[in-house]
Design a protein around this motif. Structure first.
Motif, PDB file in Angstrom:
ATOM      1  N   UNK A   1       0.866  -1.167   0.009  1.00 36.79           N
ATOM      2  CA  UNK A   1      -0.181   0.010   0.081  1.00 36.79           C
ATOM      3  C   UNK A   1       0.922   1.216  -0.047  1.00 36.79           C
ATOM      4  N   UNK A   2       1.928   1.267   0.630  1.00 34.53           N
ATOM      5  CA  UNK A   2       2.886   2.346   0.642  1.00 34.53           C
ATOM      6  C   UNK A   2       3.824   2.453  -0.360  1.00 34.53           C
ATOM      7  N   UNK A   3       4.671   1.658  -0.898  1.00 35.65           N
ATOM      8  CA  UNK A   3       5.660   1.713  -2.012  1.00 35.65           C
ATOM      9  C   UNK A   3       4.997   1.355  -3.347  1.00 35.65           C
ATOM     10  N   UNK A   4       3.751   0.610  -3.123  1.00 37.03           N
ATOM     11  CA  UNK A   4       3.301   0.061  -4.574  1.00 37.03           C
ATOM     12  C   UNK A   4       4.311  -0.956  -5.273  1.00 37.03           C
TER      13      UNK A   4
ATOM     14  N   UNK B   1       4.794   2.312  10.630  1.00 34.74           N
ATOM     15  CA  UNK B   1       3.663   2.103  11.904  1.00 34.74           C
ATOM     16  C   UNK B   1       4.300   1.404  13.143  1.00 34.74           C
ATOM     17  N   UNK B   2       5.361   0.597  12.920  1.00 35.08           N
ATOM     18  CA  UNK B   2       6.020  -0.189  13.857  1.00 35.08           C
ATOM     19  C   UNK B   2       6.528   0.645  15.127  1.00 35.08           C
TER      20      UNK B   2
ATOM     21  N   UNK C   1      -5.523  -2.365   8.890  1.00 35.25           N
ATOM     22  CA  UNK C   1      -6.721  -1.715   8.282  1.00 35.25           C
ATOM     23  C   UNK C   1      -6.992  -2.376   7.205  1.00 35.25           C
ATOM     24  N   UNK C   2      -7.039  -3.587   6.763  1.00 38.70           N
ATOM     25  CA  UNK C   2      -7.317  -4.065   5.551  1.00 38.70           C
ATOM     26  C   UNK C   2      -6.461  -3.693   4.216  1.00 38.70           C
ATOM     27  N   UNK C   3      -5.210  -3.125   4.766  1.00 41.46           N
ATOM     28  CA  UNK C   3      -4.352  -2.802   3.591  1.00 41.46           C
ATOM     29  C   UNK C   3      -2.977  -3.624   4.076  1.00 41.46           C
ATOM     30  N   UNK C   4      -2.388  -3.908   2.948  1.00 40.75           N
ATOM     31  CA  UNK C   4      -1.209  -5.009   2.822  1.00 40.75           C
ATOM     32  C   UNK C   4      -0.041  -4.191   2.508  1.00 40.75           C
ATOM     33  N   UNK C   5       1.022  -4.604   3.419  1.00 42.00           N
ATOM     34  CA  UNK C   5       2.399  -3.606   3.357  1.00 42.00           C
ATOM     35  C   UNK C   5       3.495  -4.492   3.416  1.00 42.00           C
ATOM     36  N   UNK C   6       4.757  -4.386   2.561  1.00 47.39           N
ATOM     37  CA  UNK C   6       5.792  -4.885   2.603  1.00 47.39           C
ATOM     38  C   UNK C   6       6.404  -4.900   4.013  1.00 47.39           C
TER      39      UNK C   6
END
Length: 280
Positions: free
Chosen positions: A131-134, A159-160, A146-151
């Motif tokens: 969701x962030x770097x695409x 966030x961490x 929040x239902x979004x996937x991140x590497x």
């Protein structure tokens, strides 16, 4: 036609000047051939005559004009198709009816294209991205928020929290103490080192202690029962001349009436109500 016969093998009528067909080295007039051997069309149920194109699929037969998608009615001749419950469908109709839809773009994932599956949902390979770097996630480790996937690198960056004790990333759960984040397994009693997550504890000099360690190390003893006094849960205690009592233990030594909120007298190490003290 057989060299030995100019007649239909079935009705024996002459074939001279007429159209005819061969079967197993025998000649048949068109009428007999169609009546004896023609396949029945799956769609219109009429015979597929010998001079018509017979389209076959898994033992079933169609006229060329009847070979259509069961849903949109478009011709399937020389086009890709799929079968479902004995119905023939063009690839577009099959996809609309039965193919998965992409969780991200909500478009159909066409048969034959690569599909990514995660937690019961499906994505196009090109839609399954951080969701962030695409960047495509593929089969790499990922974290969902929040239902979004991140590497993992982007999640850590965005966030961490990091554990105050081991300094490593906290991905799920965790404990907050004095505005600091801890892994549950790192949040330990400063005395005995057992885990405190989900347990009652008391803070002393910015360090957490389990109840047993705090009592052993720091709790004052009740002058009456000699058991530790803690303020856990808002428990009240009485202090007088460097001695402490549990509220329930602060009683007259003679009549045992509670002295909490009342005047009292002392006699050496004893405390007495005014009536017992006056009579002594």
């Amino acid at each position: 036609m057989s060299e030995n016969s100019n007649h239909c093998h079935y009705c024996m009528e002459s074939l001279l000047g007429r159209r005819y067909a061969f079967r197993e080295e025998n000649s048949y007039c068109v009428t007999c051939y169609d009546g004896l051997f023609a396949n029945s069309c799956e769609e219109c149920k009429k015979p597929i005559e010998c001079d018509a194109k017979d389209l076959a699929y898994k033992g079933r037969h169609w006229h060329e004009a009847c070979f259509k998608c069961a849903k949109c009615n478009h011709s399937l001749v020389e086009k890709p198709f799929a079968a479902k419950d004995e119905l023939l469908l063009c690839t577009q109709c099959y996809s609309n009816e039965y193919s998965s839809k992409c969780f991200h773009c909500q478009k159909v994932i066409m048969p034959g294209s690569r599909k990514m599956e995660f937690k019961g949902s499906c994505w196009h390979e090109t839609c399954f991205v951080c969701q962030y770097c695409r960047q495509p996630l593929g089969t790499n480790p990922l974290i969902t928020k929040d239902n979004e996937n991140y590497c993992v690198p982007c999640f850590e960056k965005q966030f961490a929290h990091h554990c105050y004790s081991c300094k490593k990333m906290i991905t799920t759960g965790g404990v907050t103490y004095h505005d600091q984040s801890w892994h549950k397994e790192c949040f330990l009693c400063a005395g005995c080192k057992k885990q405190l997550s989900g347990q009652k504890f008391i803070s002393k000099d910015d360090h957490p202690y389990c109840l047993d360690c705090f009592r052993k190390l720091y709790a004052k003893k009740c002058a009456a029962c000699n058991k530790p006094i803690t303020a856990l849960g808002g428990a009240k205690f009485i202090s007088f001349e460097e001695r402490q009592w549990h509220s329930d233990c602060f009683n007259c030594v003679k009549c045992s009436i509670s002295l909490v909120g009342h005047g009292f007298l002392t006699q050496q190490d004893d405390i007495l109500c005014r009536e017992c003290g006056s009579a002594a």
